[in-house]
Design a protein around this motif. Structure first.
Motif, PDB file in Angstrom:
ATOM      1  N   THR A   2       0.737  -1.020   0.116  1.00 13.80           N
ATOM      2  CA  THR A   2       0.093   0.174  -0.077  1.00 13.80           C
ATOM      3  C   THR A   2       0.909   1.139  -0.122  1.00 13.80           C
ATOM      4  O   THR A   2       2.165   1.151  -0.138  1.00 13.80           O
ATOM      5  CB  THR A   2      -0.902  -0.012   1.275  1.00 13.80           C
ATOM      6  OG1 THR A   2      -2.015   1.205   1.093  1.00 13.80           O
ATOM      7  CG2 THR A   2      -0.216   0.118   2.581  1.00 13.80           C
ATOM      8  N   THR A   5       2.237   6.551   3.163  1.00 17.14           N
ATOM      9  CA  THR A   5       0.938   6.421   2.497  1.00 17.14           C
ATOM     10  C   THR A   5       1.136   7.021   1.285  1.00 17.14           C
ATOM     11  O   THR A   5       0.859   8.333   1.445  1.00 17.14           O
ATOM     12  CB  THR A   5       0.057   6.627   3.328  1.00 17.14           C
ATOM     13  OG1 THR A   5      -0.474   7.911   3.305  1.00 17.14           O
ATOM     14  CG2 THR A   5      -0.591   5.643   3.561  1.00 17.14           C
ATOM     15  N   THR A   8       4.868   0.455   0.442  1.00 17.51           N
ATOM     16  CA  THR A   8       4.786  -1.067   0.396  1.00 17.51           C
ATOM     17  C   THR A   8       4.651  -1.575   1.803  1.00 17.51           C
ATOM     18  O   THR A   8       5.169  -0.792   2.590  1.00 17.51           O
ATOM     19  CB  THR A   8       6.019  -1.818  -0.244  1.00 17.51           C
ATOM     20  OG1 THR A   8       7.354  -1.612   0.203  1.00 17.51           O
ATOM     21  CG2 THR A   8       6.117  -1.525  -1.725  1.00 17.51           C
ATOM     22  N   PRO A   9       4.101  -2.734   2.168  1.00 19.55           N
ATOM     23  CA  PRO A   9       3.913  -3.167   3.661  1.00 19.55           C
ATOM     24  C   PRO A   9       5.662  -3.252   4.260  1.00 19.55           C
ATOM     25  O   PRO A   9       5.334  -2.796   5.310  1.00 19.55           O
ATOM     26  CB  PRO A   9       3.705  -4.680   3.473  1.00 19.55           C
ATOM     27  CG  PRO A   9       2.774  -4.878   2.187  1.00 19.55           C
ATOM     28  CD  PRO A   9       3.558  -3.696   1.195  1.00 19.55           C
ATOM     29  N   TYR A  12       6.035   0.317   5.249  1.00 20.61           N
ATOM     30  CA  TYR A  12       5.501   0.560   6.436  1.00 20.61           C
ATOM     31  C   TYR A  12       5.912   0.178   7.648  1.00 20.61           C
ATOM     32  O   TYR A  12       6.002   0.886   8.892  1.00 20.61           O
ATOM     33  CB  TYR A  12       4.085  -0.083   6.419  1.00 20.61           C
ATOM     34  CG  TYR A  12       2.809   1.028   5.873  1.00 20.61           C
ATOM     35  CD1 TYR A  12       2.830   2.416   6.417  1.00 20.61           C
ATOM     36  CD2 TYR A  12       1.891   0.504   4.907  1.00 20.61           C
ATOM     37  CE1 TYR A  12       2.041   3.097   5.782  1.00 20.61           C
ATOM     38  CE2 TYR A  12       1.065   1.495   4.612  1.00 20.61           C
ATOM     39  CZ  TYR A  12       0.947   2.756   5.114  1.00 20.61           C
ATOM     40  OH  TYR A  12      -0.072   3.520   4.464  1.00 20.61           O
ATOM     41  N   CYS A  43      -2.964   2.720   8.818  1.00 24.17           N
ATOM     42  CA  CYS A  43      -2.736   2.129   7.532  1.00 24.17           C
ATOM     43  C   CYS A  43      -1.425   1.067   7.998  1.00 24.17           C
ATOM     44  O   CYS A  43      -1.415  -0.042   7.584  1.00 24.17           O
ATOM     45  CB  CYS A  43      -2.313   3.108   6.568  1.00 24.17           C
ATOM     46  SG  CYS A  43      -3.687   3.974   5.815  1.00 24.17           S
ATOM     47  N   ARG A  44      -0.376   1.430   8.858  1.00 25.67           N
ATOM     48  CA  ARG A  44       0.472   0.881   9.018  1.00 25.67           C
ATOM     49  C   ARG A  44       0.047  -0.323   9.835  1.00 25.67           C
ATOM     50  O   ARG A  44       0.645  -1.645   9.701  1.00 25.67           O
ATOM     51  CB  ARG A  44       1.857   1.625   9.645  1.00 25.67           C
ATOM     52  CG  ARG A  44       3.020   0.982  10.212  1.00 25.67           C
ATOM     53  CD  ARG A  44       3.870   1.771  11.046  1.00 25.67           C
ATOM     54  NE  ARG A  44       4.987   0.898  11.725  1.00 25.67           N
ATOM     55  CZ  ARG A  44       5.950   1.574  12.162  1.00 25.67           C
ATOM     56  NH1 ARG A  44       6.409   2.816  12.111  1.00 25.67           N
ATOM     57  NH2 ARG A  44       6.834   0.803  12.625  1.00 25.67           N
ATOM     58  N   ASP A  47      -1.705  -2.657   7.952  1.00 27.41           N
ATOM     59  CA  ASP A  47      -0.782  -3.403   6.577  1.00 27.41           C
ATOM     60  C   ASP A  47       0.063  -4.445   7.157  1.00 27.41           C
ATOM     61  O   ASP A  47       0.672  -5.439   6.845  1.00 27.41           O
ATOM     62  CB  ASP A  47       0.096  -2.291   6.025  1.00 27.41           C
ATOM     63  CG  ASP A  47       0.734  -2.642   4.813  1.00 27.41           C
ATOM     64  OD1 ASP A  47       0.448  -3.646   4.370  1.00 27.41           O
ATOM     65  OD2 ASP A  47       1.315  -1.678   4.189  1.00 27.41           O
ATOM     66  N   ASP A  51       0.674  -8.226   5.967  1.00 25.62           N
ATOM     67  CA  ASP A  51       2.091  -8.568   5.560  1.00 25.62           C
ATOM     68  C   ASP A  51       2.766  -9.661   6.797  1.00 25.62           C
ATOM     69  O   ASP A  51       3.814  -9.715   6.256  1.00 25.62           O
ATOM     70  CB  ASP A  51       2.769  -7.321   5.346  1.00 25.62           C
ATOM     71  CG  ASP A  51       4.149  -7.815   4.498  1.00 25.62           C
ATOM     72  OD1 ASP A  51       3.651  -8.190   3.480  1.00 25.62           O
ATOM     73  OD2 ASP A  51       5.169  -7.195   4.642  1.00 25.62           O
ATOM     74  N   MET A 106      -6.356  -4.403   2.470  1.00 28.74           N
ATOM     75  CA  MET A 106      -5.322  -5.285   3.255  1.00 28.74           C
ATOM     76  C   MET A 106      -5.815  -6.648   3.275  1.00 28.74           C
ATOM     77  O   MET A 106      -4.960  -7.422   2.894  1.00 28.74           O
ATOM     78  CB  MET A 106      -5.103  -4.608   4.544  1.00 28.74           C
ATOM     79  CG  MET A 106      -4.743  -3.417   4.560  1.00 28.74           C
ATOM     80  SD  MET A 106      -3.099  -3.015   3.616  1.00 28.74           S
ATOM     81  CE  MET A 106      -3.143  -1.248   4.002  1.00 28.74           C
ATOM     82  N   VAL A 129      -6.329   0.165  -1.031  1.00 30.54           N
ATOM     83  CA  VAL A 129      -5.058   0.329  -0.540  1.00 30.54           C
ATOM     84  C   VAL A 129      -4.657   1.676  -0.518  1.00 30.54           C
ATOM     85  O   VAL A 129      -3.525   1.998   0.064  1.00 30.54           O
ATOM     86  CB  VAL A 129      -4.293  -0.878  -0.733  1.00 30.54           C
ATOM     87  CG1 VAL A 129      -4.827  -2.005  -0.316  1.00 30.54           C
ATOM     88  CG2 VAL A 129      -3.543  -0.630  -2.063  1.00 30.54           C
TER      89      VAL A 129
END
Length: 279
Positions: A2, A5, A8-9, A12, A43-44, A47, A51, A106, A129
């Motif tokens: 994602t 922001t 990618t994971p 993050y 988001c983190r 994610d 992941d 996600m 995402v």
């Protein structure tokens, strides 16, 4: 995969202070900055769940708990980890459905790893995402609703397609392949094993249409931002220019294996921030 922001994971998993997101958001006034870092934190965390290498049922349950917590937040019963979000949700009219869309995005990687999605599924993934994060963000930035949604649509997709093009090899090591099925078949690639596809000499033919699509989304987002006061679009402009620079580096490098990682130089990053952070 994602946004940093829009990152990618694995990105993050790094600290916000090491990201282009941090550079773009630290220029905002305090209330906007706090809201954006709350969005980043949310988001983190979701994610990281998607992941992780934990059992898939446990990851699905953890994502469902986030949905339940978001529902509780909007019902006036915020759980401890979302208490600080109450003021931002109210002040910037952040929408429940956008938070939930991020969780849904996600989750697309959890029941099984994404491998060669069709174009419609890939676009839905990008919307959830990336553009959903954008829809939350533009409310914080203060863009009018119509253009804000349009900007989130185009810039989110531009950033996410750039991520996909950048992270072909990294994603393959995770068992994931985001290159679209239609593009693979048109190039004559019938398999969907991520490592085998990543090593295929025909991959540049698959990437070319994605490059063109990302460029078109960057152009559309630039047109939208040009219609608004510079101070309102400072943060999304920094993100756009940073990721646009990544895309240019990818184009210059090419997409044939082996693909060396690309990185925007510190000088370029600073130049972008100084140019677009100043009103």
């Amino acid at each position: 995969m994602t946004l940093e922001t829009a990152a990618t994971p694995t990105n993050y998993g790094t600290t916000a202070s090491g990201s282009s997101f941090y550079a773009a958001m630290r220029i905002l006034p305090r209330e906007q900055r706090e809201a954006m870092f709350q969005i980043y934190s949310f988001c983190r965390q979701v994610d990281d769940i998607a992941d992780s290498d934990g059992p898939r049922p446990e990851r699905l349950a953890a994502l469902q708990q986030w949905r339940d917590d978001i529902d509780a937040l909007y019902q006036g019963r915020p759980p401890a980890r979302l208490v600080d979000y109450v003021a931002s949700v109210k002040k910037f009219d952040l929408k429940r459905e956008d938070f939930l869309a991020v969780v849904d995005g996600m989750e697309m990687d959890v029941p099984q790893d994404i491998r060669a999605p069709d174009l419609a599924t890939l676009d839905l993934y990008c919307d959830r995402v990336a553009s959903a994060v954008g829809r939350l963000s533009v409310r914080v930035f203060g863009l009018p609703a119509d253009d804000g949604i349009l900007l989130a649509h185009h810039l989110g997709r531009a950033l996410q397609l750039t991520n996909i093009l950048r992270d072909i090899d990294e994603d393959a090591t995770l068992g994931r392949l985001y290159l679209p099925r239609e593009g693979l078949l048109e190039a004559g690639i019938t398999g969907n094993d991520p490592r085998q596809v990543a090593a295929d000499p025909r991959v540049p033919n698959v990437c070319a249409p994605l490059v063109a699509r990302a460029r078109e989304h960057f152009e559309k987002s630039d047109e939208i931002m040009a219609r608004h006061p510079r101070r309102v679009v400072r943060a999304p402009r920094i993100m756009s220019k940073y990721y646009g620079a990544i895309l240019q580096l990818l184009i210059a490098r090419g997409f044939s294996a082996p693909r060396a990682p690309v990185r925007v130089s510190k000088v370029t990053r600073l130049a972008i921030v100084f140019r677009y952070a100043l009103i």
